[in-house]
Design an enzyme around this catalytic site. Structure first.
Site, mmCIF file in Angstrom:
data_model
loop_
_atom_site.group_PDB
_atom_site.id
_atom_site.type_symbol
_atom_site.label_atom_id
_atom_site.label_comp_id
_atom_site.label_asym_id
_atom_site.label_seq_id
_atom_site.Cartn_x
_atom_site.Cartn_y
_atom_site.Cartn_z
ATOM 1 N N LYS A 20 1.012 -1.001 0.063
ATOM 2 C CA LYS A 20 0.107 0.029 0.031
ATOM 3 C C LYS A 20 0.830 1.180 -0.103
ATOM 4 C CE LYS A 20 -4.418 0.965 2.475
ATOM 5 N NZ LYS A 20 -4.863 0.954 3.397
HETATM 6 C C1 E4P Z 1 -8.231 0.963 3.875
HETATM 7 O O1 E4P Z 1 -7.574 0.829 3.016
HETATM 8 C C2 E4P Z 1 -8.317 2.290 4.641
HETATM 9 O O2 E4P Z 1 -7.014 2.622 5.274
HETATM 10 C C3 E4P Z 1 -9.471 2.594 5.318
HETATM 11 O O3 E4P Z 1 -10.521 2.301 4.787
HETATM 12 C C4 E4P Z 1 -9.736 4.010 6.193
HETATM 13 O O4 E4P Z 1 -10.652 4.273 6.914
HETATM 14 P P1 E4P Z 1 -10.995 5.520 7.873
HETATM 15 O O5 E4P Z 1 -11.231 6.706 6.908
HETATM 16 O O6 E4P Z 1 -12.214 5.056 8.570
HETATM 17 O O7 E4P Z 1 -9.831 5.394 8.796
#
Ligand code: E4P
Length: 217
Positions: free
Chosen positions: A83
């Site tokens: 990521k």
């Molecule tokens: C997933 O890849 C993201 O990091 C996550 O969905 C972020 O979610 P949030 O905005 O609730 O922290």
């Protein structure tokens, strides 16, 4: 449409795997910090549990270190999706890693222009954060639709991964707008399932069945 589980808790994965709903997992540094677990251990355990992509985020912000960390993470298992943030350095690292055959999830996407660049850099997934856009008065779902249209029109292979999902309507709308994947917190998965009329119906049928005095076996 694929469902990824947005969690750093192995227990969530173990609980939900037998449902057949879990096609992959996403984690992020905030989820890892909240879990109190060692990042590399969590990713290795998740990769052992599931065949689908497990997103593991780099900590570095510069290209060279992102590449080094990404390669290190990719060595954990063939189903690690590295990521990377949607920055210039992140997209350069995306291009390099995907050229090496590593899956990449480009994260923190907040515009169609950014999503276009992620696709051009060869991203396996792009993660538009719908909840965080809604939080600042924008329309997260409109962005999902916009990206899906552009990718379809130009035949990009990058999958649209609706992230920052906060409630069941986000999942339904992401499906309606054509997202390839939604990454869903365990709490929202449970909210998708439950309906009070289902609970009431099961209760009624169970008590009426008892009245018959019969048994199926
Ligand atoms: C997933 O890849 C993201 O990091 C996550 O969905 C972020 O979610 P949030 O905005 O609730 O922290």
């Amino acid at each position: 449409m694929k469902f990824f589980l947005d969690t750093a808790h192995i227990e969530d994965v173990k609980e939900l795997l037998p449902t057949g709903w879990v096609d992959g997992i996403t984690t992020n540094p905030s989820l890892i910090a909240a879990s109190g677990r060692k990042f590399l251990d969590v990713i290795a355990e998740m990769c052992d549990l599931i065949e689908g992509p497990v997103s593991a985020e780099v900590a570095a912000t510069d290209y060279a270190m992102m590449l080094t960390e990404g390669r290190h993470l990719a060595k954990i298992s063939g189903n690690v999706a590295v990521k990377l943030p949607l920055t210039m350095d992140g997209l350069k690292a995306c291009y390099a890693l995907t050229q090496e055959g590593t899956m990449v999830n480009v994260t923190l996407c907040f515009s169609a222009a950014q999503a276009l660049l992620a696709a051009k850099a060869g991203a396996t997934f792009v993660s538009p954060f719908v909840g965080r856009l809604d939080d600042v008065g924008h329309d997260g779902m409109a962005l999902i639709q916009e990206i899906c249209q552009i990718y379809a029109m130009h035949s990009f292979d990058t999958e649209v991964l609706a992230a920052s999902i906060r409630h069941p309507q986000h999942v339904i709308q992401a499906a309606q707008r054509g997202a390839d994947v939604a990454t869903i917190p365990p709490k929202v998965i449970h909210q998708l399932l439950h309906h009070p009329l289902t609970d009431k119906g099961v209760e009624l049928f169970t008590s009426d069945w008892k009245k018959t005095g019969q048994s199926i076996l």
